[in-house]
Write an enzyme that holds these catalytic residues in place. Structure first.
Site, mmCIF file in Angstrom:
data_model
loop_
_atom_site.group_PDB
_atom_site.id
_atom_site.type_symbol
_atom_site.label_atom_id
_atom_site.label_comp_id
_atom_site.label_asym_id
_atom_site.label_seq_id
_atom_site.Cartn_x
_atom_site.Cartn_y
_atom_site.Cartn_z
ATOM 1 N N ILE A 13 0.833 -1.212 0.000
ATOM 2 C CA ILE A 13 0.000 0.000 0.000
ATOM 3 C C ILE A 13 0.865 1.257 0.000
ATOM 4 O O ILE A 13 0.588 2.240 -0.695
ATOM 5 C CB ILE A 13 -0.936 0.000 1.225
ATOM 6 C CG1 ILE A 13 -1.877 -1.203 1.157
ATOM 7 C CG2 ILE A 13 -1.727 1.296 1.326
ATOM 8 C CD1 ILE A 13 -2.582 -1.515 2.447
ATOM 9 N N LEU A 84 2.936 -4.151 11.843
ATOM 10 C CA LEU A 84 2.739 -5.529 11.382
ATOM 11 C C LEU A 84 1.265 -5.769 11.118
ATOM 12 O O LEU A 84 0.410 -5.156 11.764
ATOM 13 C CB LEU A 84 3.259 -6.490 12.449
ATOM 14 C CG LEU A 84 4.732 -6.338 12.824
ATOM 15 C CD1 LEU A 84 5.082 -7.231 14.005
ATOM 16 C CD2 LEU A 84 5.612 -6.667 11.639
ATOM 17 N N LYS A 85 0.930 -6.705 10.198
ATOM 18 C CA LYS A 85 -0.475 -6.794 9.800
ATOM 19 C C LYS A 85 -1.019 -8.207 9.572
ATOM 20 O O LYS A 85 -2.090 -8.360 8.983
ATOM 21 C CB LYS A 85 -0.726 -5.935 8.569
ATOM 22 C CG LYS A 85 -0.053 -6.435 7.305
ATOM 23 C CD LYS A 85 -0.618 -5.723 6.098
ATOM 24 C CE LYS A 85 -0.402 -6.485 4.814
ATOM 25 N NZ LYS A 85 -1.268 -7.636 4.599
ATOM 26 N N ASN A 100 5.758 -3.333 18.060
ATOM 27 C CA ASN A 100 5.903 -2.663 16.762
ATOM 28 C C ASN A 100 4.807 -1.628 16.542
ATOM 29 O O ASN A 100 5.088 -0.496 16.151
ATOM 30 C CB ASN A 100 5.834 -3.683 15.629
ATOM 31 C CG ASN A 100 7.136 -4.411 15.453
ATOM 32 O OD1 ASN A 100 8.094 -3.848 14.943
ATOM 33 N ND2 ASN A 100 7.187 -5.651 15.913
ATOM 34 N N SER A 125 -7.811 0.177 10.247
ATOM 35 C CA SER A 125 -8.380 -1.001 9.585
ATOM 36 C C SER A 125 -9.836 -1.184 9.978
ATOM 37 O O SER A 125 -10.241 -0.865 11.105
ATOM 38 C CB SER A 125 -7.588 -2.232 10.024
ATOM 39 O OG SER A 125 -8.276 -3.404 9.677
ATOM 40 N N TYR A 151 -3.628 -8.157 16.430
ATOM 41 C CA TYR A 151 -3.449 -7.160 15.360
ATOM 42 C C TYR A 151 -4.572 -6.126 15.426
ATOM 43 O O TYR A 151 -4.331 -4.913 15.430
ATOM 44 C CB TYR A 151 -3.437 -7.856 13.987
ATOM 45 C CG TYR A 151 -3.790 -6.945 12.844
ATOM 46 C CD1 TYR A 151 -2.904 -5.965 12.408
ATOM 47 C CD2 TYR A 151 -5.032 -7.045 12.200
ATOM 48 C CE1 TYR A 151 -3.242 -5.115 11.367
ATOM 49 C CE2 TYR A 151 -5.376 -6.197 11.167
ATOM 50 C CZ TYR A 151 -4.487 -5.240 10.752
ATOM 51 O OH TYR A 151 -4.834 -4.387 9.730
ATOM 52 N N LYS A 155 -4.669 -1.821 16.358
ATOM 53 C CA LYS A 155 -5.279 -0.725 15.578
ATOM 54 C C LYS A 155 -6.297 0.020 16.441
ATOM 55 O O LYS A 155 -6.378 1.256 16.399
ATOM 56 C CB LYS A 155 -5.964 -1.282 14.318
ATOM 57 C CG LYS A 155 -5.009 -1.873 13.298
ATOM 58 C CD LYS A 155 -4.205 -0.805 12.592
ATOM 59 C CE LYS A 155 -3.255 -1.382 11.571
ATOM 60 N NZ LYS A 155 -2.334 -0.404 11.003
HETATM 61 C C1 UD1 Z 1 -8.045 -9.430 7.105
HETATM 62 C C2 UD1 Z 1 -8.114 -8.562 8.330
HETATM 63 C C3 UD1 Z 1 -8.239 -7.116 7.895
HETATM 64 C C4 UD1 Z 1 -7.138 -6.750 6.899
HETATM 65 C C5 UD1 Z 1 -7.205 -7.712 5.720
HETATM 66 C C6 UD1 Z 1 -6.139 -7.433 4.689
HETATM 67 C C7 UD1 Z 1 -9.369 -9.127 10.392
HETATM 68 C C8 UD1 Z 1 -10.598 -9.731 10.954
HETATM 69 N N1 UD1 Z 1 -9.292 -9.008 9.058
HETATM 70 O O1 UD1 Z 1 -9.334 -9.309 6.477
HETATM 71 O O2 UD1 Z 1 -8.158 -6.279 9.015
HETATM 72 O O3 UD1 Z 1 -7.335 -5.434 6.424
HETATM 73 O O4 UD1 Z 1 -7.035 -9.037 6.224
HETATM 74 O O5 UD1 Z 1 -4.872 -7.539 5.225
HETATM 75 O O6 UD1 Z 1 -8.514 -8.755 11.124
HETATM 76 N N2 UD1 Z 1 -10.545 -16.593 2.226
HETATM 77 C C9 UD1 Z 1 -10.727 -17.875 1.744
HETATM 78 N N3 UD1 Z 1 -9.609 -18.640 1.511
HETATM 79 C C10 UD1 Z 1 -8.341 -18.179 1.728
HETATM 80 C C11 UD1 Z 1 -8.182 -16.855 2.207
HETATM 81 C C12 UD1 Z 1 -9.298 -16.100 2.469
HETATM 82 O O7 UD1 Z 1 -11.860 -18.332 1.554
HETATM 83 O O8 UD1 Z 1 -7.370 -18.931 1.507
HETATM 84 C C13 UD1 Z 1 -11.745 -15.768 2.487
HETATM 85 C C14 UD1 Z 1 -11.884 -15.391 3.956
HETATM 86 O O9 UD1 Z 1 -12.638 -16.356 4.647
HETATM 87 C C15 UD1 Z 1 -12.639 -14.052 3.831
HETATM 88 C C16 UD1 Z 1 -12.149 -13.468 2.500
HETATM 89 O O10 UD1 Z 1 -11.579 -14.563 1.788
HETATM 90 O O11 UD1 Z 1 -13.999 -14.288 3.721
HETATM 91 C C17 UD1 Z 1 -11.094 -12.395 2.681
HETATM 92 O O12 UD1 Z 1 -10.075 -12.897 3.557
HETATM 93 P P1 UD1 Z 1 -8.704 -12.102 3.790
HETATM 94 O O13 UD1 Z 1 -8.126 -11.677 2.488
HETATM 95 O O14 UD1 Z 1 -7.846 -12.951 4.681
HETATM 96 O O15 UD1 Z 1 -9.136 -10.766 4.541
HETATM 97 P P2 UD1 Z 1 -10.044 -10.572 5.848
HETATM 98 O O16 UD1 Z 1 -9.957 -11.711 6.765
HETATM 99 O O17 UD1 Z 1 -11.389 -10.107 5.398
#
Ligand code: UD1
Length: 332
Positions: A13, A84-85, A100, A125, A151, A155
């Site tokens: 980003i 860290l994220k 951090n 976030s 995490y 935030k």
């Molecule tokens: C997470 C963080 C958010 C952060 C974002 C991007 C939390 C709760 N969420 O969001 O703060 O901004 O990452 O860094 O802290 N999925 C699959 N299979 C996979 C991976 C993901 O089905 O292998 C689905 C997940 O269930 C979800 C969607 O894809 O429904 C998005 O997941 P992800 O990209 O990990 O982001 P979030 O969990 O929404």
């Protein structure tokens, strides 16, 4: 035009935001400990903008490093990304995340105060929303807290610190609550390519496209949504980067929070369909159990950003997937 300090950690980003700021004629000093990034990204930024950003190696956990960069430059404001994220890692190493993200932010605020630098944009976030106490689409005044991982806690805590700094130290601070950043720069020079094992949806999908993974595991298809898979507000990283520039240029006094944002949800199943469409290939996946901590729907209420910053998101999920594939060298 203003002179800005950008604290970096990973370059996805932050590099896109640097491009937007340089193209809007801001002067930029990057401050990064290089733990999870590569200084060569500055060359790519220069290729796109024609301007070489100033780079200073340093760590926000070190007051000495921070005092050094503030002594060498006179800043009009700071854009604070460093932190860290990874949600999963934060559960294994909460101390590392507190140190951090929270201690680092406190150090930065202390040194800003010492040098009377009073303007800050913070990368927050959507994870700060209390999903148990409110329902998507989340407006900025929806309940926050009750976080589900360290995490998210960092935030949430930093936002509280920033509110105090605005009240008691007369700082002008804007927190941008990112939803799900995706995509890549249209130059194909910048994008998301994590050095660690990815867990976010888009980088995992890209690994499947590249043949590094056999298939995508779809976490849960029994949610209360139209097709049973989770809905997220995927925001193109170039739009997200521009939001920082606009927020910086229209910063009012006091503390403000904005969702960034499209206002529409895309399901995991829809992401697969769109990727199949842009790549013209079937995309392998399997439905597996829900992932701990996921909520069914995370979508932004976009009224405030669209009406107070006068800014709509321009790019959609299709463009984000096309740009991400191009960046990863997978033209279709
Ligand atoms: C997470 C963080 C958010 C952060 C974002 C991007 C939390 C709760 N969420 O969001 O703060 O901004 O990452 O860094 O802290 N999925 C699959 N299979 C996979 C991976 C993901 O089905 O292998 C689905 C997940 O269930 C979800 C969607 O894809 O429904 C998005 O997941 P992800 O990209 O990990 O982001 P979030 O969990 O929404």
């Amino acid at each position: 035009m203003s002179k800005l300090l950008l604290t970096w950690w990973t370059w996805f980003i932050w590099s896109h935001t640097t491009v937007e700021l340089l193209q809007a004629w801001h002067e930029v000093v990057i401050f990064d400990n290089l733990a999870n990034s590569d200084q060569s990204v500055c060359d790519r930024i220069q290729q796109i903008t024609g301007i070489a950003p100033v780079f200073v190696q340093g760590d926000i956990r070190s007051l000495e490093d921070l005092r050094g960069v503030f002594a060498d430059h006179s800043f009009d404001g700071v854009i604070h990304f460093a932190g860290l994220k990874a949600v999963g890692v934060s559960c294994e190493d909460p101390f590392g995340y507190y140190e951090n993200n929270i201690v680092g932010s406190m150090n930065l605020l202390r040194v800003m105060d010492e040098h009377e630098v009073r303007k800050l944009i913070f990368s927050s976030s959507a994870t700060v929303y209390d999903a148990a106490a409110s329902q998507a689409p989340f407006a900025e005044d929806a309940p926050t807290g009750n976080t589900t991982n360290p995490y998210g806690t960092t935030k949430f805590v930093i936002e509280q610190l920033l509110k105090d700094m605005s009240n008691w130290k007369q700082m002008d601070i804007t927190s941008l609550r990112y939803f799900n950043p995706v995509g890549a720069h249209q130059s194909w020079l910048l994008g998301e390519d994590p050095t660690d094992i990815p867990t976010n949806l888009l980088p995992v999908m890209m690994e499947v496209v590249e043949g590094k993974r056999e298939k995508l595991s779809v976490f849960g298809n029994d949610y209360d949504t139209t097709d049973g898979t989770c809905l997220r507000d995927y925001i193109h990283v170039v739009d997200l980067a521009k939001a920082h520039q606009i927020a910086r240029e229209s910063q009012w006094s006091g503390y403000e929070v904005y969702n960034v944002w499209t206002g529409s949800g895309t399901s995991v199943a829809q992401m697969i369909t769109i990727l199949e469409w842009v790549s013209d290939k079937p995309f392998p996946f399997e439905n597996v159990d829900r992932r701990d901590g996921d909520i069914a729907i995370s979508v932004a209420n976009v009224w405030k950003i669209e009406n107070k910053l006068w800014r709509k998101a321009n790019l959609g999920v299709k463009e984000a997937l096309e740009d991400a594939m191009r960046f990863r060298g997978k033209a279709w």
